[in-house]
Design a protein around this motif. Structure first.
Motif, PDB file in Angstrom:
ATOM      1  N   GLU A 315       0.781  -1.208   0.165  1.00 49.94           N
ATOM      2  CA  GLU A 315       0.029  -0.003  -0.137  1.00 49.94           C
ATOM      3  C   GLU A 315       0.812   1.442  -0.102  1.00 49.94           C
ATOM      4  O   GLU A 315       0.523   2.093  -0.881  1.00 49.94           O
ATOM      5  CB  GLU A 315      -1.080   0.028   1.406  1.00 49.94           C
ATOM      6  CG  GLU A 315      -2.213  -0.869   1.191  1.00 49.94           C
ATOM      7  CD  GLU A 315      -1.602  -2.461   1.212  1.00 49.94           C
ATOM      8  OE1 GLU A 315      -0.632  -2.633   2.013  1.00 49.94           O
ATOM      9  OE2 GLU A 315      -2.035  -3.312   0.727  1.00 49.94           O
ATOM     10  N   LEU A 316       1.786   1.278   0.730  1.00 51.54           N
ATOM     11  CA  LEU A 316       2.631   2.539   0.890  1.00 51.54           C
ATOM     12  C   LEU A 316       3.574   2.571  -0.292  1.00 51.54           C
ATOM     13  O   LEU A 316       3.753   3.850  -0.767  1.00 51.54           O
ATOM     14  CB  LEU A 316       3.631   2.140   2.119  1.00 51.54           C
ATOM     15  CG  LEU A 316       3.167   2.835   3.432  1.00 51.54           C
ATOM     16  CD1 LEU A 316       4.295   2.266   4.746  1.00 51.54           C
ATOM     17  CD2 LEU A 316       3.034   4.272   3.325  1.00 51.54           C
ATOM     18  N   MET A 317       3.849   1.522  -0.660  1.00 51.73           N
ATOM     19  CA  MET A 317       4.722   1.606  -2.222  1.00 51.73           C
ATOM     20  C   MET A 317       4.036   2.203  -3.077  1.00 51.73           C
ATOM     21  O   MET A 317       4.455   2.921  -3.963  1.00 51.73           O
ATOM     22  CB  MET A 317       5.185   0.207  -2.647  1.00 51.73           C
ATOM     23  CG  MET A 317       6.421  -0.444  -1.691  1.00 51.73           C
ATOM     24  SD  MET A 317       8.002   0.691  -1.525  1.00 51.73           S
ATOM     25  CE  MET A 317       8.483   0.412  -3.245  1.00 51.73           C
ATOM     26  N   ASN A 318       2.705   2.111  -3.139  1.00 50.81           N
ATOM     27  CA  ASN A 318       1.792   2.444  -4.063  1.00 50.81           C
ATOM     28  C   ASN A 318       1.561   4.038  -4.100  1.00 50.81           C
ATOM     29  O   ASN A 318       1.053   4.562  -4.930  1.00 50.81           O
ATOM     30  CB  ASN A 318       0.401   1.706  -4.170  1.00 50.81           C
ATOM     31  CG  ASN A 318       0.257   0.293  -4.797  1.00 50.81           C
ATOM     32  OD1 ASN A 318       1.347   0.026  -5.625  1.00 50.81           O
ATOM     33  ND2 ASN A 318      -0.385  -0.363  -4.387  1.00 50.81           N
ATOM     34  N   MET A 319       1.967   4.577  -3.101  1.00 58.29           N
ATOM     35  CA  MET A 319       1.897   5.921  -2.827  1.00 58.29           C
ATOM     36  C   MET A 319       2.998   6.587  -3.631  1.00 58.29           C
ATOM     37  O   MET A 319       3.107   7.966  -3.633  1.00 58.29           O
ATOM     38  CB  MET A 319       1.883   6.143  -1.244  1.00 58.29           C
ATOM     39  CG  MET A 319       0.430   5.853  -0.796  1.00 58.29           C
ATOM     40  SD  MET A 319       0.538   6.348   1.175  1.00 58.29           S
ATOM     41  CE  MET A 319       0.382   7.977   0.883  1.00 58.29           C
ATOM     42  N   THR A 320       4.089   5.786  -3.896  1.00 59.82           N
ATOM     43  CA  THR A 320       5.215   6.524  -4.420  1.00 59.82           C
ATOM     44  C   THR A 320       5.259   6.832  -5.723  1.00 59.82           C
ATOM     45  O   THR A 320       4.193   6.778  -6.513  1.00 59.82           O
ATOM     46  CB  THR A 320       6.629   5.468  -4.317  1.00 59.82           C
ATOM     47  OG1 THR A 320       6.281   4.519  -4.992  1.00 59.82           O
ATOM     48  CG2 THR A 320       6.928   4.983  -2.840  1.00 59.82           C
ATOM     49  N   LYS A 321       6.231   7.651  -6.085  1.00 58.01           N
ATOM     50  CA  LYS A 321       6.212   8.010  -7.527  1.00 58.01           C
ATOM     51  C   LYS A 321       6.021   6.871  -8.675  1.00 58.01           C
ATOM     52  O   LYS A 321       6.778   6.138  -8.452  1.00 58.01           O
ATOM     53  CB  LYS A 321       7.648   8.701  -8.044  1.00 58.01           C
ATOM     54  CG  LYS A 321       7.597   9.221  -9.547  1.00 58.01           C
ATOM     55  CD  LYS A 321       6.982  10.666  -9.497  1.00 58.01           C
ATOM     56  CE  LYS A 321       7.870  11.667  -8.969  1.00 58.01           C
ATOM     57  NZ  LYS A 321       9.181  11.850  -9.550  1.00 58.01           N
ATOM     58  N   ASP A 322       4.865   7.182  -9.142  1.00 59.02           N
ATOM     59  CA  ASP A 322       4.547   6.196 -10.371  1.00 59.02           C
ATOM     60  C   ASP A 322       4.368   4.650  -9.695  1.00 59.02           C
ATOM     61  O   ASP A 322       4.345   3.717 -10.498  1.00 59.02           O
ATOM     62  CB  ASP A 322       5.597   6.086 -11.401  1.00 59.02           C
ATOM     63  CG  ASP A 322       5.844   7.460 -12.212  1.00 59.02           C
ATOM     64  OD1 ASP A 322       4.643   8.294 -12.325  1.00 59.02           O
ATOM     65  OD2 ASP A 322       6.839   7.869 -12.774  1.00 59.02           O
ATOM     66  N   LYS A 323       4.321   4.642  -8.497  1.00 58.12           N
ATOM     67  CA  LYS A 323       4.046   3.291  -7.726  1.00 58.12           C
ATOM     68  C   LYS A 323       5.215   2.681  -7.781  1.00 58.12           C
ATOM     69  O   LYS A 323       5.133   1.346  -7.642  1.00 58.12           O
ATOM     70  CB  LYS A 323       2.848   2.678  -8.134  1.00 58.12           C
ATOM     71  CG  LYS A 323       1.550   3.440  -8.261  1.00 58.12           C
ATOM     72  CD  LYS A 323       0.566   2.442  -8.345  1.00 58.12           C
ATOM     73  CE  LYS A 323      -0.974   3.388  -8.483  1.00 58.12           C
ATOM     74  NZ  LYS A 323      -2.012   2.578  -8.747  1.00 58.12           N
ATOM     75  N   LYS A 324       6.346   3.211  -8.216  1.00 55.83           N
ATOM     76  CA  LYS A 324       7.629   2.389  -8.505  1.00 55.83           C
ATOM     77  C   LYS A 324       8.900   2.884  -7.845  1.00 55.83           C
ATOM     78  O   LYS A 324       9.999   2.941  -8.597  1.00 55.83           O
ATOM     79  CB  LYS A 324       7.842   1.778  -9.820  1.00 55.83           C
ATOM     80  CG  LYS A 324       7.536   2.797 -10.772  1.00 55.83           C
ATOM     81  CD  LYS A 324       7.891   2.314 -12.014  1.00 55.83           C
ATOM     82  CE  LYS A 324       8.147   3.421 -13.194  1.00 55.83           C
ATOM     83  NZ  LYS A 324       8.859   3.267 -14.367  1.00 55.83           N
TER      84      LYS A 324
END
Lengths: 397, 397, 397
Positions: A315-324
């Motif tokens: 979930e947190l990773m999905n909040m990052t730039k372009d999810k990646k």
């Protein structure tokens, strides 16, 4: 494109003359040119090794390692770096040698250094001790050299202290340079150095401190995130602020992991013990209160549990730039459901980034070797030109 | 007569191209040509060293040793082999590094291998574990190399596992080749691999298994003798049967030491723990039942006592071919009245064969070096021609 | 003036042919020429290293160290010496290898020596054991070489036994040679080897014994001082008497520290345990009476306390020649108010001599390397001529 001439040209443009016959203790004691020299030399060494060209600059000589706690990774990185340059490693095991702090550090520093070209020290568990120990060692061997006791002045390399972990963070940054295809592309990137939950033990502060102290040099937007009470050394925060200002980046703090992850290009979630607790541990150690240390350790783990939600999840990773965002860790990580029930990172995240993580680690031997080489060789550009034009095979094939 | 050209000619006739960039884990995974290549390279390395010609094929590089129990002999053999080729040894001590099985083996395998040209592993105490551990290591470093994490693929050498002990048995066979003056003379020789009484502890199965798995390759008459209940792994017995058939030799079993010794050309009396007991120990270990392991150990010794008459005495030696079979042991032996009250072998027998026994052991470093070299050098015949024609002294004299 | 030709000319005048392929166990087994050869080779090696000229006489090969108690200084000196000559060090840790005395010494000696060019042994705690152990090792590897087991005969170097500590005392004497500007100037100098109070433990006798056994070779006036009951081995006293007679010096004994210090050119105050107590400890050890050893240790410390006035104070130093005798110690010293409440030497004395003390220690690696070199190289004068005229850099700079 990788080309020996690019490396050599780059080196010729950098000013790193102060690194000759000098130590590597804190990244913020080095100029930007000096940091770039380390990256360039590390890349050149790796290139030459991959081309099966020997990079032995020593025909004989010793590299001394002094680890004050168990270590596999750093031990092997240091050994590899020494071997790459032609130095044989000799471990100074304190259990075997009964060295105490104080007066005898001076004696030990001289007694082990008759043939020592480099001394790598790891001493990270006690606030106010490790860095001082490295500097004492450095001072004493410099004196020993001046007094005619030591034929050469050994280079001190900080393999992790209470303040910084420069061989780790420089390897981390070299990984970023390769990932983003050039040091100039780091500018403006957002990196989240965040606390994460760990059930194992109160971990040192050197990685988060080293990361905010180094990443702010390159104009990045550095966010330090942790629960309230998990502060790092305030001195290092000041360093980070100053660095950010000078490099045209930012240094901000937050108590929210989400905020840190939001639109981040890079995330570095990792557990550490609060600075105040580390200080308390140091005092207990000074009083020889081992029961007190054990009690403190239990308190720390209980306190960690209050922040068990600080995990690097999908979930947190999905909040990052372009999810990646690029996920980073100095390893070993506490991986949920693999190395522990609940830890710093979800298994799916960790596994997806396994190869980049291993590559990140793979830069460390080259970074250490570069730090040694820059202290020992006056003109690395000339050295590399020679090595490349008159190559000696590392391995007969 | 020993002559470098004989070795080089022999190598040119053998097909061992699959050994390049490959591991050495079980002898029965190798072709007869590949085994002969190991013997020939080992002999050549010994010849060159005796001629004071350096055989360094590495200018730098690391050999990693990973021993999961105490070891002097194998440790020194591995160190010697690495040194002979120019590799520096770095020990991975698990006590110092807290490696666990499972997920982290992959990580460790990569983290220690950035400069590793070879990794030697000894893990012999738990059935189903040691061999698997070596193969896991191999798989992970191969992946690491393919993924760009590792610059080179380290060669795995099995320094003793739960199934085989190839560096020991290959050294044993090289000793036989020299004793009988040529590999072709092994055909038809009778070798007795027999259990013998020991009061010390439940010893691994790798030597008897490795011996019947290897000696059956050369057309020998291999007899495996042990008291009822002291079976070795049935899989390995199948290997030995198949080998004997293919090589024109025999593989027979008996519960009588006398029968095994009768007319034998070679005897190899040595204690081991029954396979069933080894499996039980593994299960107890898996459950962390250390008391259970201690109880099992006592049971094993009590059971051994029922077969205290299984000793290599002068009487038994007198039953062998011309009363002078070659006595072999992997050392250290339990010697009656010297290292224990009653043991595997009578002191008079052991003492008479001391020099051949030490020679037997002396082949091990060369065998290990040969295994490494064959994995690293594509054309050893060319290498040896170069080394011999442009010799570099190993030692200035 | 330091000049390579002076060293080479000196070597050409000395007769040391018996050192080739031989051990270094006791200084009084060596001729005066042989001792001078060690000093000259040590000085040459240091000179070449300071000129950045490689002195590797080995392209590969192992130096084995076998320490039966903890050691930092000697361990690093041995490693440095080996590295200087091109040998890789491999430690034989008895804890890891379970070697026992007796029959198995022969086996161990062979099993670790397949590639060993030198074996350094330190075994100083038990009277009648250490020296014997070194000689046994030597005998067995010589046999192993003659029997064709070992390709070379490893050189045994005594790194401290129950009788002598030749690498220490030879380094001590080299320090004196430099301090007094030539070995010929030692004649007539008064050296006081005196007992001194220590609160730490019953220390070995090898230094005082080695010092009186060596310093009497050069025509010095050697005084051995200790409280009644703190005798050293009487055999060594006989050696010292004979040496003094032959060299035109003197060897006297006294129970007064003042008398020893009076007009001394050199003082060497150092604690040791009485020979009788060392013998008692050996017997207790033989019986496995560890409680007895602990009791003995307490008795020893209590007895030491009766002689707490045997300290090297400023008052005593003022009694020496011109009030400025050279203070020597093998380190580490028990320094009053620094490493202990009351010890062998006053802090002000120790601190004033710190640099000479460290220099004294700095000769040890070169002395060890010289001992090895003289056993391995037939014509060192020729070797050094070659190294100097066709120099290979130790370190690229």
């Amino acid at each position: 494109m990788r080309d020996i001439n690019n490396y050599i040209d780059k080196l010729k443009k950098l000013n790193f003359s102060d690194m000759y016959n000098n130590d590597f203790i804190l990244t913020w004691e080095k100029t930007r040119d000096e940091l770039e020299a380390v990256f360039t030399v590390a890349d050149t060494l790796r290139y030459l090794r991959e081309e099966n060209i020997s990079t032995r600059i020593f025909d004989s000589g010793l590299g001394i390692s002094l680890f004050r706690d168990n270590s596999t990774r750093t031990r092997f990185s240091f050994s590899s770096a020494c071997n790459l340059l032609g130095l044989e490693v000799q471990d100074l095991e304190e259990g075997k040698s009964q060295i105490a702090h104080g007066e005898t550090v001076r004696e030990t520093a001289n007694m082990i250094s008759f043939m020592a070209d480099v001394i790598g020290i790891r001493d990270d568990m006690y606030i106010g001790k490790g860095n001082k120990y490295i500097r004492d060692f450095s001072k004493y061997v410099r004196q020993g050299n001046e007094d005619g006791v030591l034929e050469q002045r050994p280079t001190l390399v900080n393999l992790q202290c209470d303040i910084d972990h420069p061989t780790q963070t420089m390897a981390d940054m070299l990984h970023l340079i390769h990932h983003f295809n050039g040091i100039e592309n780091l500018k403006g990137k957002k990196i989240a150095m965040t606390w994460a939950y760990s059930p194992s033990y109160g971990k040192p502060l050197s990685v988060p401190q080293g990361i905010v102290g180094l990443m702010t040099r390159m104009g990045m937007d550095v966010v330090l995130a942790h629960p309230e009470g998990y502060e790092i050394m305030s001195d290092v925060e000041e360093v980070a602020k100053r660095n950010a200002q000078e490099s045209g980046g930012t240094f901000t703090k937050t108590n929210s992991m989400e905020e840190a992850f939001k639109d981040a290009d890079i995330v570095y979630p990792k557990s550490w013990a609060p600075f105040a607790a580390m200080e308390k541990r140091t005092n207990l150690y000074g009083m020889g209160d081992m029961n007190g240390i054990e009690r403190l350790e239990k308190e720390l783990l209980a306190r960690n549990k209050e922040h068990i939600d600080w995990q690097c999840t999908e979930e947190l990773m999905n909040m990052t730039k372009d999810k990646k965002a690029l996920y980073m860790h100095c390893l070993p990580a506490d991986i949920t459901s693999i190395s522990c029930k609940t830890g710093e990172v979800a298994a799916s995240v960790f596994n997806r980034y396994r190869i980049p993580l291993y590559k990140q680690a793979s830069y460390k031997p080259y970074v250490i070797a570069a730090m040694i080489l820059l202290s020992k060789v006056k003109n690395p550009a000339e050295l590399f030109t020679n090595l490349y034009n008159n190559p000696k095979k590392r391995k007969f094939d």
